[in-house]
Design an enzyme around this catalytic site. Sequence first.
Site, short mmCIF file in Angstrom:
data_model
loop_
_atom_site.label_atom_id
_atom_site.label_comp_id
_atom_site.label_asym_id
_atom_site.label_seq_id
_atom_site.Cartn_x
_atom_site.Cartn_y
_atom_site.Cartn_z
N SER A 14 49.12 -14.91 4.07
CA SER A 14 48.26 -14.10 3.20
C SER A 14 47.79 -14.87 1.96
O SER A 14 47.60 -14.28 0.89
CB SER A 14 48.94 -12.79 2.82
OG SER A 14 49.17 -12.02 3.98
N GLU A 45 54.01 -17.42 15.39
CA GLU A 45 53.47 -16.63 16.50
C GLU A 45 53.85 -17.27 17.83
O GLU A 45 54.14 -16.58 18.81
CB GLU A 45 51.94 -16.49 16.35
CG GLU A 45 51.59 -15.53 15.22
CD GLU A 45 50.32 -15.83 14.47
OE1 GLU A 45 49.47 -16.62 14.95
OE2 GLU A 45 50.15 -15.28 13.36
N GLY A 67 49.52 -12.45 7.84
CA GLY A 67 48.60 -11.41 8.27
C GLY A 67 48.93 -10.03 7.73
O GLY A 67 48.38 -9.03 8.18
N GLU A 103 55.83 -20.87 6.13
CA GLU A 103 55.10 -19.62 6.34
C GLU A 103 56.11 -18.49 6.56
O GLU A 103 56.58 -18.29 7.70
CB GLU A 103 54.21 -19.72 7.58
CG GLU A 103 53.14 -20.80 7.50
CD GLU A 103 51.96 -20.49 8.41
OE1 GLU A 103 50.84 -20.46 7.91
OE2 GLU A 103 52.16 -20.25 9.60
N ASN A 116 43.57 -22.22 9.92
CA ASN A 116 44.04 -21.91 11.28
C ASN A 116 43.28 -20.68 11.76
O ASN A 116 43.56 -19.57 11.33
CB ASN A 116 45.56 -21.65 11.23
CG ASN A 116 46.10 -21.18 12.57
OD1 ASN A 116 45.39 -21.22 13.58
ND2 ASN A 116 47.35 -20.74 12.58
N LYS A 132 43.33 -19.34 14.58
CA LYS A 132 44.08 -18.57 15.60
C LYS A 132 43.15 -18.24 16.79
O LYS A 132 42.20 -19.00 17.04
CB LYS A 132 44.73 -17.33 14.97
CG LYS A 132 45.58 -17.70 13.75
CD LYS A 132 46.49 -16.61 13.27
CE LYS A 132 47.27 -17.10 12.06
NZ LYS A 132 48.22 -16.10 11.56
P1 13P Z 1 47.28 -15.34 7.24
O1 13P Z 1 46.67 -16.25 6.20
O2 13P Z 1 46.27 -14.57 8.01
O3 13P Z 1 48.39 -14.53 6.68
O4 13P Z 1 47.95 -16.33 8.33
C1 13P Z 1 48.73 -17.36 7.89
C2 13P Z 1 49.02 -18.24 9.05
O5 13P Z 1 49.70 -17.84 9.97
C3 13P Z 1 48.41 -19.57 9.07
O6 13P Z 1 48.94 -20.36 10.07
#
Ligand code: 13P
Length: 258
Positions: free
Chosen positions: A214, A98, A174, A168, A9, A11
């Site tokens: 993470s 998010e 993050g 998640e 992802n 983002k």
């Molecule tokens: P991170 O791997 O950056 O923590 O993000 C996870 C995430 O939100 C994947 O959709």
Amino acid sequence: MKTKLVIGNWKMNLDFGAAEDLATSIQEAIENFNLKTEVAICPPFPFLELVTDLADESNFYAGAQNCSQYDNGAYTGEVSAAMLASLGVNFCIVGHSERRKLFNESNEVVARKVDKLIAEDLIPVVCCGEQLEDRKAGRHFEVVEKQVKESLFHLAKNDFEHVVIAYEPVWAIGTGETATPAQASEMHAFIRGLVEKKYGSEMAYNTYILYGGSCNAKNALELFSSPDVDGGLIGGASLKSADFVEIIEAAETSVSEN
Ligand code: 13P
């Protein structure tokens, strides 16, 4: 053990040139792998066609990060499931924390998006996960149960079988703080139990439940080694080709070790 699924992802990151470089670099790194793991890349909308074009001739799929709950018409700025399908997109993330937090996406909206995606033969990757305060208060199972039931359990069996679930925990996204393999396994087993109660044991076994938060090249193997963790939804680490490829390799190894 069933094969794994690893989804990147991206983002809201990168520009066109950087997206092209990253997608090409991943393609080149895995093109000669005899991959058992399914891989998908979810770039921002403007770079989707770039990824669907590459995916056509590669061993990975293209996914989107969101879609509209509406079909078409006067919804400025929205992108429909049908538009994604017409581009050759295979997966679409919905209900990411998010989007739930910043764009007020409720379980009801997620459920409508899931319906639109299924109607277009796309695979919804439906996210769930508790906030830190929920976990501290011991409410994490309750919160995830509500999200899963309200976003997905309206589906008939023959539609549910196309769904991927991503657990998640919000406190791990993050932050560099990953759920321990035991915490991830425990929640994945809980979610699988919910699926079993509603749709039966065969469906529970077949449903892909990914871990996200993470997850990186260092911890992926340990996380994926749990039989209840069917792969990962990767944020930050999917923006670096070498890291993402290492995570795919971890998925391969976790299956061959079992
Ligand atoms: P991170 O791997 O950056 O923590 O993000 C996870 C995430 O939100 C994947 O959709």
